[in-house]
Design a protein around this motif. Structure first.
Motif, PDB file in Angstrom:
ATOM      1  N   VAL A 528       6.329  -3.297  -7.971  1.00  0.00           N
ATOM      2  CA  VAL A 528       4.581  -2.790  -7.024  1.00  0.00           C
ATOM      3  C   VAL A 528       4.331  -3.657  -6.203  1.00  0.00           C
ATOM      4  N   GLU A 529       3.351  -3.193  -5.067  1.00  0.00           N
ATOM      5  CA  GLU A 529       3.171  -4.504  -4.584  1.00  0.00           C
ATOM      6  C   GLU A 529       1.935  -4.325  -4.927  1.00  0.00           C
ATOM      7  N   ALA A 530       1.356  -6.213  -4.046  1.00  0.00           N
ATOM      8  CA  ALA A 530       0.719  -6.395  -4.249  1.00  0.00           C
ATOM      9  C   ALA A 530      -0.991  -6.549  -2.975  1.00  0.00           C
ATOM     10  N   SER A 543     -12.052  -4.259   4.059  1.00  0.00           N
ATOM     11  CA  SER A 543     -10.305  -3.942   4.290  1.00  0.00           C
ATOM     12  C   SER A 543      -9.709  -5.424   3.935  1.00  0.00           C
ATOM     13  N   PRO A 544      -9.023  -5.467   3.820  1.00  0.00           N
ATOM     14  CA  PRO A 544      -8.050  -6.612   4.402  1.00  0.00           C
ATOM     15  C   PRO A 544      -7.440  -6.660   5.449  1.00  0.00           C
ATOM     16  N   MET A 545      -7.024  -5.106   6.502  1.00  0.00           N
ATOM     17  CA  MET A 545      -7.337  -4.553   7.753  1.00  0.00           C
ATOM     18  C   MET A 545      -7.822  -5.314   7.969  1.00  0.00           C
ATOM     19  N   GLU A 546      -8.870  -5.945   8.297  1.00  0.00           N
ATOM     20  CA  GLU A 546      -9.944  -6.635   8.797  1.00  0.00           C
ATOM     21  C   GLU A 546     -10.697  -7.964   8.426  1.00  0.00           C
ATOM     22  N   LEU A 589       3.460 -12.273   2.314  1.00  0.00           N
ATOM     23  CA  LEU A 589       3.072 -13.359   2.855  1.00  0.00           C
ATOM     24  C   LEU A 589       2.857 -13.668   4.324  1.00  0.00           C
ATOM     25  N   SER A 590       1.795 -13.866   4.842  1.00  0.00           N
ATOM     26  CA  SER A 590       1.324 -14.725   6.136  1.00  0.00           C
ATOM     27  C   SER A 590       2.774 -15.420   6.942  1.00  0.00           C
ATOM     28  N   VAL A 591       3.344 -15.661   7.814  1.00  0.00           N
ATOM     29  CA  VAL A 591       3.688 -16.348   7.881  1.00  0.00           C
ATOM     30  C   VAL A 591       3.701 -17.942   8.782  1.00  0.00           C
ATOM     31  N   LYS A 592       1.522 -17.869   8.825  1.00  0.00           N
ATOM     32  CA  LYS A 592       1.018 -19.234   8.142  1.00  0.00           C
ATOM     33  C   LYS A 592       1.415 -19.936   7.474  1.00  0.00           C
ATOM     34  N   GLN A 593       1.231 -18.871   6.083  1.00  0.00           N
ATOM     35  CA  GLN A 593       2.378 -19.474   4.787  1.00  0.00           C
ATOM     36  C   GLN A 593       2.980 -20.299   4.582  1.00  0.00           C
ATOM     37  N   LEU A 594       4.021 -18.280   5.253  1.00  0.00           N
ATOM     38  CA  LEU A 594       5.880 -19.888   5.420  1.00  0.00           C
ATOM     39  C   LEU A 594       6.008 -20.778   5.448  1.00  0.00           C
ATOM     40  N   ALA A 706      10.133   2.605   2.388  1.00  0.00           N
ATOM     41  CA  ALA A 706       9.371   3.379   2.826  1.00  0.00           C
ATOM     42  C   ALA A 706       8.124   3.425   2.363  1.00  0.00           C
ATOM     43  N   GLU A 707       6.762   3.327   3.447  1.00  0.00           N
ATOM     44  CA  GLU A 707       5.480   2.944   3.350  1.00  0.00           C
ATOM     45  C   GLU A 707       4.871   4.012   3.286  1.00  0.00           C
ATOM     46  N   GLY A 708       3.496   4.455   3.072  1.00  0.00           N
ATOM     47  CA  GLY A 708       3.109   5.513   3.769  1.00  0.00           C
ATOM     48  C   GLY A 708       3.698   7.011   3.337  1.00  0.00           C
ATOM     49  N   VAL A 709       3.828   7.270   1.666  1.00  0.00           N
ATOM     50  CA  VAL A 709       4.499   8.330   1.891  1.00  0.00           C
ATOM     51  C   VAL A 709       3.841   9.369   1.736  1.00  0.00           C
ATOM     52  N   GLU A 710       3.133  10.616   2.128  1.00  0.00           N
ATOM     53  CA  GLU A 710       1.791  10.914   1.318  1.00  0.00           C
ATOM     54  C   GLU A 710       2.348  12.574   1.242  1.00  0.00           C
ATOM     55  N   GLU A 711       3.323  12.912   1.637  1.00  0.00           N
ATOM     56  CA  GLU A 711       3.783  14.641   1.260  1.00  0.00           C
ATOM     57  C   GLU A 711       4.872  14.436   0.677  1.00  0.00           C
ATOM     58  N   GLN A 727       7.087   4.001  -1.075  1.00  0.00           N
ATOM     59  CA  GLN A 727       6.073   4.038  -1.831  1.00  0.00           C
ATOM     60  C   GLN A 727       4.535   4.425  -0.623  1.00  0.00           C
ATOM     61  N   GLY A 728       3.126   5.156  -1.131  1.00  0.00           N
ATOM     62  CA  GLY A 728       2.519   5.653  -1.001  1.00  0.00           C
ATOM     63  C   GLY A 728       1.550   6.483  -1.610  1.00  0.00           C
ATOM     64  N   TYR A 729       0.825   7.109  -1.274  1.00  0.00           N
ATOM     65  CA  TYR A 729      -0.769   8.484  -1.637  1.00  0.00           C
ATOM     66  C   TYR A 729      -0.095   9.341  -2.896  1.00  0.00           C
TER      67      TYR A 729
HETATM   68  P1  C2E Z   1       0.697  -3.209   4.323  1.00  0.00           P
HETATM   69  O1  C2E Z   1       2.118  -4.645   4.142  1.00  0.00           O
HETATM   70  O2  C2E Z   1       1.397  -3.095   4.933  1.00  0.00           O
HETATM   71  O3  C2E Z   1       0.240  -2.592   2.996  1.00  0.00           O
HETATM   72  C1  C2E Z   1       0.194  -1.505   3.021  1.00  0.00           C
HETATM   73  C2  C2E Z   1      -1.222  -0.709   3.480  1.00  0.00           C
HETATM   74  O4  C2E Z   1      -0.889   0.202   3.537  1.00  0.00           O
HETATM   75  C3  C2E Z   1      -1.996  -0.628   2.410  1.00  0.00           C
HETATM   76  O5  C2E Z   1      -3.433  -1.083   3.537  1.00  0.00           O
HETATM   77  C4  C2E Z   1      -2.057   0.102   1.084  1.00  0.00           C
HETATM   78  O6  C2E Z   1      -3.439   0.504   0.929  1.00  0.00           O
HETATM   79  C5  C2E Z   1      -1.909   1.466   2.628  1.00  0.00           C
HETATM   80  N1  C2E Z   1      -1.080   2.275   2.152  1.00  0.00           N
HETATM   81  C6  C2E Z   1      -0.174   2.514   1.163  1.00  0.00           C
HETATM   82  N2  C2E Z   1       0.083   3.597   1.144  1.00  0.00           N
HETATM   83  C7  C2E Z   1      -0.324   4.788   1.959  1.00  0.00           C
HETATM   84  C8  C2E Z   1      -0.459   5.798   2.690  1.00  0.00           C
HETATM   85  O7  C2E Z   1       0.340   6.690   1.760  1.00  0.00           O
HETATM   86  N3  C2E Z   1      -1.223   6.660   3.566  1.00  0.00           N
HETATM   87  C9  C2E Z   1      -1.621   5.400   4.362  1.00  0.00           C
HETATM   88  N4  C2E Z   1      -2.650   5.219   5.528  1.00  0.00           N
HETATM   89  N5  C2E Z   1      -2.001   3.795   3.327  1.00  0.00           N
HETATM   90  C10 C2E Z   1      -1.135   3.644   2.210  1.00  0.00           C
HETATM   91  P2  C2E Z   1      -4.219  -2.362   2.551  1.00  0.00           P
HETATM   92  O8  C2E Z   1      -3.639  -2.456   1.164  1.00  0.00           O
HETATM   93  O9  C2E Z   1      -5.487  -2.165   3.190  1.00  0.00           O
HETATM   94  O10 C2E Z   1      -3.662  -3.543   3.192  1.00  0.00           O
HETATM   95  C11 C2E Z   1      -4.080  -3.802   4.557  1.00  0.00           C
HETATM   96  C12 C2E Z   1      -2.501  -4.871   4.778  1.00  0.00           C
HETATM   97  O11 C2E Z   1      -3.104  -6.323   4.628  1.00  0.00           O
HETATM   98  C13 C2E Z   1      -1.543  -5.172   4.491  1.00  0.00           C
HETATM   99  O12 C2E Z   1      -0.618  -3.692   4.966  1.00  0.00           O
HETATM  100  C14 C2E Z   1      -1.439  -6.240   4.379  1.00  0.00           C
HETATM  101  O13 C2E Z   1      -0.667  -6.369   6.010  1.00  0.00           O
HETATM  102  C15 C2E Z   1      -2.234  -7.003   4.685  1.00  0.00           C
HETATM  103  N6  C2E Z   1      -2.473  -7.447   2.914  1.00  0.00           N
HETATM  104  C16 C2E Z   1      -3.092  -7.027   2.061  1.00  0.00           C
HETATM  105  N7  C2E Z   1      -3.069  -7.917   0.819  1.00  0.00           N
HETATM  106  C17 C2E Z   1      -2.408  -8.787   1.385  1.00  0.00           C
HETATM  107  C18 C2E Z   1      -2.615 -10.359   0.738  1.00  0.00           C
HETATM  108  O14 C2E Z   1      -2.724 -10.770  -0.434  1.00  0.00           O
HETATM  109  N8  C2E Z   1      -1.749 -10.967   1.686  1.00  0.00           N
HETATM  110  C19 C2E Z   1      -1.772 -11.019   3.018  1.00  0.00           C
HETATM  111  N9  C2E Z   1      -0.859 -12.059   3.754  1.00  0.00           N
HETATM  112  N10 C2E Z   1      -1.795 -10.044   3.829  1.00  0.00           N
HETATM  113  C20 C2E Z   1      -2.003  -8.906   3.211  1.00  0.00           C
END
Ligand code: C2E
Ligand code: CA
Ligand code: CA
Length: 749
Positions: A528-530, A543-546, A589-594, A706-711, A727-729
């Protein structure tokens, strides 16, 4: 010049000194003039005393001779015995060369005998050869000698100064007048001393105002010399106070019409005046030579002072120029600084009435990394070379300035038609590699652009907006961004998030979600990815993206990251035990953390707390961030591997790292970025790339995720390529720990 003098206090001081020196010089000259005069009077007085002494001695001496002759002549009757009388007289004066002549005259003035002239010869009447009746009369009445006016004695061919004495019988009647004539030419020999300085002139003047003797005669003939003084000379002199012991000093016009300083004294016994004079002209020469010397000294002083002042003024101007330069320029690159640019932009708007202009904020993308890797002097050299390339951007209508660090600002009056190509030119300027200390490197930059007057009318606001646009451009990397009002809103939102994020942990607003990872070959859950979530009481879900990039800009990411790790370990550990499964836990893990100094220590503490985590924990590190400090990161990654912790290279394909550098990194997983998966079935080139990445990773024994696997089509393709984990929806969205628990239970059914 005058403006310079009055304008600067330094030159004003010089002017004061100049005038002061001039005044002092004039005062000194005046003082010296007075001094010279009084000294000259003193000298004149001494010379006069001496001269008076000579005259007194001579006249006394000649008078004595005269007296002797008169005694003897009384004994013989000189009228009856002229030969005998002549013999007596000749005998007495024979040894005195100063006596030019002698003779006898009747009380009426008829010459009776003249020395050296035969007694038979007819002699002239005295008044035919001299006009001093008055002095002759005076001699007739006087008991002593009377000095008469100098006159020419034709019989002797000499100029003589007569001394007369009346000889009387027992009844007191004048029998005759006996006369001695002092030979002027001989008498002058007494003045040997005076001939050393012919500027001193001595006069003997009778009470009838006749010059009876003068030395020197200044080349004048005797006729011109022994004259009666002009009335105006006499009028200037007051004789009434003069006694035998006093002197009178005055400045006067002498007989030659020259202005002289003179000292006058009186010789009572012979009733004559003795004057000694000195030409004022000579005194002026003396003053002039003294004055010239001093003038020269003053001039030298003033010139030296002038040079010193000028040197000082130049030095001061130089340092002023330097200060001004420093105030307006960046010292390292010599480019104008922000202050100059602001002024220039204001000039363009206000003075040149520029209708519009663009303000560009430019910043190098990887400068910090270059500085850290190669050192600061290397970084400085790079900035210098960059500034050189930018130099030609300076035109009358544009300027480039260094804001500091790796930031540059450009202002230009170009219009919207040209601004895009202008920005691209700047990007291109950096494309050619730089060579420093035999190292070759390329740099990229981002540019933020703001427009006057569209975006703002104030330069300060424009600068801020261009900076905002730059921030936006940075996020896109190597790109250009124009300011939009939304950016401002974004900025405000960023501030809002940043300030709220500080309290998110304490307020328990952060939670962790987990997204399953499926083994493509078997369909089993292998990990699992946390993923972090923030639910703010007012702002809602963020959003964590923000918020993660904002947290990464400060140290906030350290506490957020620590929370994510411990929370995920804690929650998943209980699942492992409950479900008796051994899936992996991936934590971002952020590089800053590392790179944080205390990271390994904290990690070891975590492992001690959660012993099961070792061997099942995978840390995901974003590729693009890792590259920024590859050197420092590599050692940490090795330390992780030595603790049996897996490493996933996240978002692979979005950064700069190449496939060829994969074998350098001690990674266990490679996560292909979801942007490639999305276009897997549409873009052939992307599919090829993904296939290549998977093949290469297999060779390096690195698992591919592979992440973002939707189909289903994605699953199909990835399975065909041999991708290890999906990994993906398509499988599941990120879910809470409770949801994951039931998800697992369903899987086991
Ligand atoms: P990431 O590490 O690339 O995480 C994967 C992101 O892809 C996640 O967004 C997840 O919800 C999204 N995702 C998973 N499956 C699919 C899919 O099928 N389609 C699409 N479009 N998206 C999918 P999320 O949760 O919004 O996280 C965004 C980013 O925030 C992460 O990208 C990661 O870089 C960062 N992030 C989240 N949690 C943490 C954290 O605890 N620590 C750090 N350092 N960064 C985090
Ligand atoms: Ca991730
Ligand atoms: Ca990712």
């Amino acid at each position: 010049m005058l403006k310079r003098l009055v304008g600067s206090p330094l030159w004003l001081l010089y002017l004061f000194i100049f005038i002061g020196t001039l005044l002092m010089g004039m005062f000194l000259l005046h003082y010296e003039w007075e001094q010279l005069q009084s000294e000259k009077y003193h000298e004149l007085k001494n010379k006069n005393i001496y001269e008076k002494e000579i005259a007194k001695i001579t006249l006394k001496n000649k008078g004595g001779v005269l007296y002797g002759i008169s005694r003897q002549l009384l004994a013989i009757d000189p009228i009856q015995n002229p030969q005998a009388a002549l013999a007596i007289m000749e005998a007495l004066v024979a040894n005195d060369p100063e006596i030019g002549g002698f003779g006898l005259a009747s009380p009426e003035g008829q010459l009776l005998l003249v020395g050296g002239v035969p007694a038979t010869r007819k002699l002239p009447h005295l008044f035919e050869i001299t006009k001093d009746h008055a002095l002759f009369e005076k001699a007739l009445k006087s008991d002593t000698f009377v000095v008469g006016n100098t006159f020419y004695m034709p019989l002797l061919g000499k100029w003589v100064m007569p001394i007369r004495s009346a000889v009387r019988n027992a009844q007191g009647e004048v029998l005759f007048v006996i006369i001695t004539g002092i030979d002027i030419a001989q008498y002058q020999k007494r003045h040997e001393l005076d001939s050393l300085n012919l500027n001193f002139t001595h006069y003997y003047i009778s009470d009838t105002a006749q010059i009876i003797y003068k030395f020197p005669t200044h080349g004048k003939t005797a006729q011109e010399t022994y004259v009666t003084l002009d009335e105006h000379i006499l009028n200037a002199v007051d004789l009434s106070t003069l006694t035998g012991d006093t002197f009178q000093m005055f400045r006067i016009q002498n007989d030659l019409g020259q202005e002289v300083l003179a000292v006058l004294s009186y010789l009572p016994k012979f009733d004559i005046y003795i004057a000694t004079s000195y030409p004022v002209r000579e005194l002026r020469y003396e003053l002039l030579t003294y004055g010239l010397q001093n003038l020269l000294l003053f001039a030298l002083f003033l010139v030296a002072l002038f040079l010193a002042f000028r040197l000082y003024a130049r030095k001061e101007n130089e340092s002023k120029r330097q200060l001004e330069y420093r105030a307006n320029h960046d010292i390292l690159t010599g480019l104008p600084n922000r202050y100059s640019l602001q002024r220039f932009a204001n000039q363009l708007i206000q003075e040149k009435q520029a209708p519009q202009l663009y303000l560009l904020f430019m910043d190098l993308d990887n400068f910090k990394q270059i500085n850290d890797t190669y050192g600061h002097s290397f970084g400085d050299e790079l900035l210098l070379q960059i500034s050189k390339r930018f130099e030609h951007l300076h035109t009358p209508s544009s300027m480039i300035a260094r804001q500091g660090g790796d930031e540059f600002i450009i202002v230009t009056t170009l219009t919207s038609v040209d601004i895009d190509s202008y920005c691209n030119t700047i990007l291109e300027l950096l494309q050619e590699p730089f060579v420093i200390d035999k190292n070759m490197l390329t740099v990229q930059c981002s540019i933020g652009v703001a427009h006057y007057p569209h975006d703002a009318k104030e330069i300060d606001a424009l600068l801020r907006y261009a900076d905002l646009a730059l921030y936006k451009a940075k996020q896109n990397r190597g790109r250009i961004a124009f300011y939009t009002p939304q950016l401002d809103a974004l900025q405000q939102r960023k501030h809002l998030i940043e300030s709220n994020l500080r309290h998110a942990l304490a307020k328990n607003e952060l939670t962790m979600l987990y997204q399953p990872q499926i083994e493509s070959a078997t369909g089993r859950l292998v990990g699992v990815e946390a993923l972090m979530r923030w639910n703010h009481s007012q702002l809602g879900a963020i959003s964590p993206m923000e918020f993660i990039p904002i947290a990464e800009e400060s140290d906030l990411i350290l506490s957020l990251g620590a929370f994510a790790l411990s929370q995920a370990c804690m929650q998943i550990e209980s699942l492992w035990s409950a479900s008796n499964t051994h899936f992996e836990l991936s934590v971002n893990l952020s590089v800053k953390q590392l790179l944080a100094p205390q990271f390994l220590e904290q990690l070891d503490a975590l492992r001690a707390q959660h012993p099961q985590a070792s061997g099942r924990l995978v840390l995901e590190i974003t590729e693009s961030l890792l590259i920024e400090d590859l050197h420092g990161a590599l050692r940490r990654l090795q330390a992780l591997r030595s603790r049996n912790i897996g490493i996933a290279l996240d978002d692979f394909g979005t950064g700069y790292s190449s496939l060829s550098m994969l074998h350098q990194l001690p990674i266990t997983q490679l996560k292909i970025d979801k942007s490639f998966i999305k276009t897997l079935s549409t873009e052939r080139s992307d599919a090829n790339l993904v296939a290549t990445i998977i093949t290469l990773s297999k060779n390096l024994a690195i698992k591919t995720v592979a992440e973002g696997v939707e189909e289903a089509s994605h699953v199909e393709k990835l399975q065909a390529f041999g991708c290890d984990i999906l990994q993906g929806y398509y499988y599941a969205k990120p879910m809470s720990i409770e949801a994951l628990q039931s998800y697992l239970q369903k899987l086991h059914l």
